[in-house]
Motif scaffolding. Structure first.
Motif, short mmCIF file in Angstrom:
data_model
loop_
_atom_site.label_atom_id
_atom_site.label_comp_id
_atom_site.label_asym_id
_atom_site.label_seq_id
_atom_site.Cartn_x
_atom_site.Cartn_y
_atom_site.Cartn_z
N LEU A 1 38.79 51.42 40.34
CA LEU A 1 37.66 51.17 41.24
C LEU A 1 38.12 50.49 42.54
O LEU A 1 37.60 50.78 43.61
N MET A 2 39.11 49.60 42.42
CA MET A 2 39.65 48.95 43.62
C MET A 2 40.30 49.99 44.53
O MET A 2 40.14 49.95 45.75
N SER A 3 41.06 50.92 43.91
CA SER A 3 41.74 51.94 44.73
C SER A 3 40.74 52.88 45.37
O SER A 3 41.03 53.52 46.39
N ALA A 4 39.53 52.95 44.80
CA ALA A 4 38.48 53.78 45.40
C ALA A 4 37.73 53.03 46.49
O ALA A 4 36.77 53.53 47.08
N GLY A 5 38.18 51.78 46.74
CA GLY A 5 37.59 51.00 47.83
C GLY A 5 36.29 50.29 47.47
O GLY A 5 35.57 49.84 48.36
N LYS A 6 36.02 50.19 46.15
CA LYS A 6 34.77 49.51 45.73
C LYS A 6 34.94 47.99 45.85
O LYS A 6 36.02 47.46 45.60
N ASP A 7 33.84 47.30 46.23
CA ASP A 7 33.94 45.83 46.30
C ASP A 7 33.65 45.22 44.93
O ASP A 7 33.24 45.90 43.99
N ASP A 8 33.87 43.91 44.84
CA ASP A 8 33.78 43.21 43.56
C ASP A 8 32.42 43.39 42.87
O ASP A 8 32.35 43.55 41.64
N LYS A 9 31.36 43.34 43.66
CA LYS A 9 30.02 43.46 43.08
C LYS A 9 29.85 44.80 42.37
O LYS A 9 29.35 44.88 41.25
N VAL A 10 30.28 45.85 43.05
CA VAL A 10 30.17 47.20 42.50
C VAL A 10 31.05 47.35 41.26
O VAL A 10 30.65 47.90 40.23
N ILE A 11 32.28 46.81 41.38
CA ILE A 11 33.21 46.90 40.25
C ILE A 11 32.62 46.18 39.03
O ILE A 11 32.61 46.71 37.92
N ALA A 12 32.10 44.97 39.26
CA ALA A 12 31.51 44.20 38.18
C ALA A 12 30.39 44.97 37.51
O ALA A 12 30.29 45.01 36.27
N LYS A 13 29.56 45.59 38.33
CA LYS A 13 28.41 46.34 37.79
C LYS A 13 28.89 47.55 36.98
O LYS A 13 28.41 47.80 35.87
N GLU A 14 29.86 48.27 37.55
CA GLU A 14 30.32 49.49 36.87
C GLU A 14 31.08 49.20 35.59
O GLU A 14 31.00 49.94 34.63
N VAL A 15 31.85 48.11 35.59
CA VAL A 15 32.63 47.77 34.39
C VAL A 15 31.76 47.01 33.38
O VAL A 15 32.02 47.03 32.18
N GLY A 16 30.72 46.34 33.90
CA GLY A 16 29.84 45.59 33.01
C GLY A 16 30.32 44.18 32.76
O GLY A 16 30.19 43.64 31.66
N ILE A 17 30.90 43.55 33.80
CA ILE A 17 31.38 42.17 33.70
C ILE A 17 30.88 41.37 34.91
O ILE A 17 30.32 41.96 35.84
N ALA A 18 31.12 40.06 34.89
CA ALA A 18 30.68 39.23 36.01
C ALA A 18 31.65 39.35 37.18
O ALA A 18 32.81 39.69 37.01
N CYS A 19 31.14 39.06 38.36
CA CYS A 19 31.95 39.10 39.59
C CYS A 19 33.16 38.17 39.46
O CYS A 19 34.27 38.50 39.88
N SER A 20 32.91 37.02 38.87
CA SER A 20 34.00 36.03 38.74
C SER A 20 35.12 36.59 37.86
O SER A 20 36.29 36.27 38.07
N THR A 21 34.74 37.41 36.90
CA THR A 21 35.75 38.01 36.02
C THR A 21 36.60 39.01 36.79
O THR A 21 37.81 39.09 36.60
N VAL A 22 35.97 39.76 37.68
CA VAL A 22 36.73 40.71 38.53
C VAL A 22 37.73 39.93 39.38
O VAL A 22 38.90 40.31 39.50
N ARG A 23 37.27 38.81 39.95
CA ARG A 23 38.16 37.97 40.77
C ARG A 23 39.34 37.47 39.94
O ARG A 23 40.47 37.46 40.38
N ASN A 24 39.00 37.05 38.73
CA ASN A 24 40.06 36.55 37.84
C ASN A 24 41.08 37.64 37.53
O ASN A 24 42.29 37.40 37.56
N HIS A 25 40.59 38.86 37.27
CA HIS A 25 41.51 39.96 37.01
C HIS A 25 42.40 40.24 38.22
O HIS A 25 43.58 40.47 38.09
N ARG A 26 41.77 40.19 39.39
CA ARG A 26 42.54 40.43 40.62
C ARG A 26 43.67 39.40 40.72
O ARG A 26 44.81 39.72 41.02
N PHE A 27 43.33 38.15 40.44
CA PHE A 27 44.31 37.06 40.50
C PHE A 27 45.42 37.29 39.46
O PHE A 27 46.61 37.18 39.76
N LYS A 28 45.00 37.65 38.25
CA LYS A 28 45.99 37.87 37.17
C LYS A 28 46.92 39.04 37.51
O LYS A 28 48.11 38.99 37.22
N LEU A 29 46.35 40.08 38.10
CA LEU A 29 47.16 41.25 38.46
C LEU A 29 48.19 40.89 39.54
O LEU A 29 49.31 41.38 39.51
#
Length: 255
Positions: A90-118
């Motif tokens: 989803l990141m490579s498709a240019g989606k922002d955190d809000k959209v990614i969180a919605k599509e994956v079914g997790i919180a925005c903060s979790t997306v941020r955390n994944h980004r940090f971990k990656l």
DNA sequence: GACTGCCTTACTGGAGTGAC
DNA sequence: GTCACTCCAGTAAGGCAGTC
């Protein structure tokens, strides 16, 4: 399409990003192994291409963007979890955190955390590669100088090389005597990874390197050793001892 | 204020290990 | 071989600080 992990493992980072390897003769696709000879003209969809154009065209048409292909690989091959794969797609498709969180079914903060971990993973991977390269140079010098001879020889196509390959002669002897009878028949297929590798290596002694076998021939050999031969056949593919054609009819013993 | 990066905490499941 | 325990990685969420 047949996955060509062996070529991928041997490729540099830059080559993996490009999707092809260049040599004196031409270019070969890292993902499927198709070759394009320098000096030859290729006709694709009515257009004419040189070898470079042809391999670029081939990759774009057959494998898509490199990032898509790499993200389609099994999680154990690429080393990230399914959720991380999903987020990266989803990141490579240019989606922002809000959209990614919605599509994956997790919180925005979790997306941020994944980004940090990656990002952390990326830094660690760089250092790990540097470390392993230094270690490789150091140990190859040491092996030349001494007769260590206790580490399992790793077949070049092993899908994941780690401590499971740190096998001593004692490990091998003990595992073989536990799981195989005196005729070489398998009593039980081990659960532990290290033991599986030992047993599969032992089974491979019944096959000739670089030779191709029909599926029936492989089955015949494995059936002699173990009733649940499909499990063995799958494991031999999974652990990189065999590669097979797309139609699963021909098996080739890897080096 | 919205967004992002970094960090911490909590929970969970799987793998490994040691005692029996 | 089984069971209990420990360890670790993955996941999720929230807080704080910096930037625009």
């Amino acid at each position: 399409m047949q996955e060509n992990h062996e070529v991928m493992w041997k490729s540099s980072l830059e080559e993996l990003v490009e999707g092809y390897k260049e040599n004196k003769e031409g270019y070969s696709c890292i993902f499927c192994g198709e070759n394009f000879v320098k000096g030859r003209i290729y006709q694709i969809d009515g257009e004419l291409y040189d070898a470079y154009g042809a391999v670029s065209n081939h990759i774009a048409n057959n494998h898509g963007e490199t990032v898509d292909y790499l993200l389609s690989l099994n999680t154990s091959v690429i080393g990230i979890s399914e959720v991380q794969q999903q987020i990266l797609k989803l990141m490579s498709a240019g989606k922002d955190d809000k959209v990614i969180a919605k599509e994956v079914g997790i919180a925005c903060s979790t997306v941020r955390n994944h980004r940090f971990k990656l990002r952390e993973k990326e830094k660690q991977a760089k250092l790990f590669l540097a470390l392993m390269k230094s270690l490789e140079e150091k140990t190859s010098r040491a092996i030349n100088q001494t007769d260590i001879g206790i580490i399992e020889e790793i077949h070049t196509s092993a899908t994941m090389v780690d401590d499971r390959y740190n096998i001593t002669d004692q490990d091998r002897e003990k595992t073989i005597s536990t799981y195989m009878d005196e005729n070489g028949a398998l009593k039980q297929f081990p659960v532990k990874e290290k033991k599986k590798i030992i047993i599969l290596g032992e089974i491979m002694k019944n096959f000739v390197r670089n030779r191709e076998y029909k599926e029936e021939e492989v089955n015949k050999v494995l059936k002699r050793m173990y009733d649940d031969y499909p499990t063995l056949r799958r494991a031999l593919i999974e652990y990189g001892f065999f590669e097979r054609t797309n139609d699963c009819k021909i098996y080739r013993v890897k080096e």
